[in-house]
Scaffold this active site. Structure first.
Site, short mmCIF file in Angstrom:
data_model
loop_
_atom_site.label_atom_id
_atom_site.label_comp_id
_atom_site.label_asym_id
_atom_site.label_seq_id
_atom_site.Cartn_x
_atom_site.Cartn_y
_atom_site.Cartn_z
CB SER A 158 5.03 -1.75 12.07
OG SER A 158 4.58 -0.42 12.31
CG ASN A 205 -1.77 1.17 1.38
OD1 ASN A 205 -1.83 2.01 0.48
ND2 ASN A 205 -2.46 1.28 2.52
CD GLU A 246 -3.53 -2.75 7.25
OE1 GLU A 246 -2.38 -2.88 6.84
OE2 GLU A 246 -4.26 -1.80 6.90
CD GLU A 293 -3.01 5.42 6.78
OE1 GLU A 293 -3.01 5.39 5.54
OE2 GLU A 293 -2.12 4.90 7.47
CE LYS A 339 -0.26 3.18 4.69
NZ LYS A 339 -0.26 3.24 6.12
N GLY A 370 2.15 2.22 10.74
CA GLY A 370 3.05 3.35 10.59
C GLY A 370 3.73 3.79 11.87
CG HIS A 423 -5.88 1.80 5.22
ND1 HIS A 423 -5.43 2.79 6.04
CD2 HIS A 423 -4.86 0.91 5.08
CE1 HIS A 423 -4.18 2.51 6.39
NE2 HIS A 423 -3.81 1.38 5.82
P1 PGA Z 1 2.70 0.27 7.64
O1 PGA Z 1 1.24 0.43 6.99
O2 PGA Z 1 3.28 -1.02 7.08
O3 PGA Z 1 3.47 1.47 7.21
O4 PGA Z 1 2.50 0.18 9.12
C1 PGA Z 1 0.41 -0.67 6.78
C2 PGA Z 1 -0.88 -0.23 6.14
O5 PGA Z 1 -1.34 0.88 6.45
O6 PGA Z 1 -1.46 -0.95 5.33
#
Ligand code: PGA
Length: 325
Positions: free
Chosen positions: A281, A79, A235, A165, A81, A241, A163
């Site tokens: 992460s 992803n 997640e 976010e 983003k 993140g 997601h």
């Molecule tokens: P990250 O994000 O690996 O940077 O923690 C995962 C995601 O948001 O799908």
């Protein structure tokens, strides 16, 4: 009542329980395990106190040999983003094209909308393209939105929905996300259906409640034509993140619970076939241990998917699963 975690067998306990039924899923999971003579409080420190399953008696026994609970192919999504420029994406695509990727993995990347065309025309066709969002219905007068039809037109096969976010920054709710998923699935796009609890949910012991509620929204909002094109991405929001990855045991416990939920609420077949991937992460250093967990069928990767060689390492962590099995 707490559930067993893989750390029980990892800790070398000789005990095992007669009260546990054998594994139920049809994948490579072991069909029998040694008995737990005394599932005593000694073992309980190994359990995650924040996690609760409704009934211990429905849980599987032990995982001395790690295998794959589901029958689906390992799946790794990147992803990207809201990151990248034409230049950095050219480099990333070139690194991915050069990488040696295990063949028995479904690999998908999700570039920002504006770069999908560039990526689609330059990336190896062994890697499929996902969007990071899609509109809830047919396109039209919806300023700033991108429709499922447009995504298909440009060659995308998947879309990431739900997601964290989009839930917690943009404000999308379960109903809206469920409708988007139903529309995309009905139009033939695969859906990477994200769910996951906030830190405060976990601390309040609500991890399962939150995940089941979010999962149910994909299932019950509108007619979901089939589960064949859904990949569930667990997640935990506190891990996205932040560099704070869930431990393999924490992730496995939730994944096993999600598979049980599918078994009880949908069918044995869907529980077995549906890929349940972990995100939060994941990186080149922690993916192998996570991949060994039997209910972890792959990953959704954010930050580390922006580095081609590291993303390839994560894709290739399927080999630790095979060795462990
Ligand atoms: P990250 O994000 O690996 O940077 O923690 C995962 C995601 O948001 O799908």
């Amino acid at each position: 009542m707490a559930m067993l975690s893989t750390s029980l067998s990892a800790a070398g306990s000789k005990s095992a329980a007669t009260l546990y039924s054998p594994p139920n899923f049809s994948g490579l999971r072991r069909s029998s395990c040694p008995k737990l003579e005394n599932p005593s409080s000694n073992s309980l420190h190994l359990f995650d106190s924040q996690l609760r399953l409704p009934s211990l008696s429905t849980r599987r026994p032990c995982r001395a040999v790690v295998a794959m609970a589901g029958t689906g192919k390992f799946f790794v999504g990147g992803n990207w983003k809201c990151n990248g420029t034409k230049e950095s994406i050219t480099k990333l695509v070139s690194d991915l094209n050069d990488a040696k990727l295990e063949s028995d993995v479904d690999v998908v990347v999700a570039p920002p909308f504006v770069y999908i065309d560039q990526v689609k025309s330059s990336l190896t066709d062994k890697i499929e393209i996902s969007a990071q969002n899609s509109w809830v219905s047919k396109g039209g007068a919806f300023t700033g939105e991108i429709s499922v039809e447009q995504l298909k037109d440009i060659g995308a096969k998947w879309v990431i929905l739900g997601h964290s976010e989009r839930r917690h920054v943009i404000g999308e709710d379960d109903l809206f996300i469920g409708k988007k998923a139903a529309y995309a699935l009905n139009e033939g796009l695969g859906v990477i259906a994200c769910i996951g609890e906030l830190l405060e949910d976990r601390e309040a012991g609500k991890t399962f409640d939150v995940c089941f509620t979010q999962l149910k929204a994909y299932y019950s909002t509108d007619a979901v034509p089939s589960w064949d094109n859904i990949v569930i991405a667990y997640e935990p929001v506190w891990a996205i993140g932040t560099g704070k990855v869930a431990s393999p045991q924490q992730a496995q416990e939730v994944h096993a619970a999600l598979r049980d939920w599918l078994k009880k609420n949908v069918s044995d077949e869907v529980a077995s076939k549906t890929r349940i991937i972990y995100g939060g992460s994941v990186n080149g250093g922690n993916c192998a241990e996570l991949a060994k967990q039997e209910d972890i069928d792959g990953f959704l990767v954010g930050g580390a998917s922006l580095k081609g060689p590291e993303f390839a390492t994560i894709v290739n962590s399927v080999t630790s699963k095979k060795v462990a099995a």
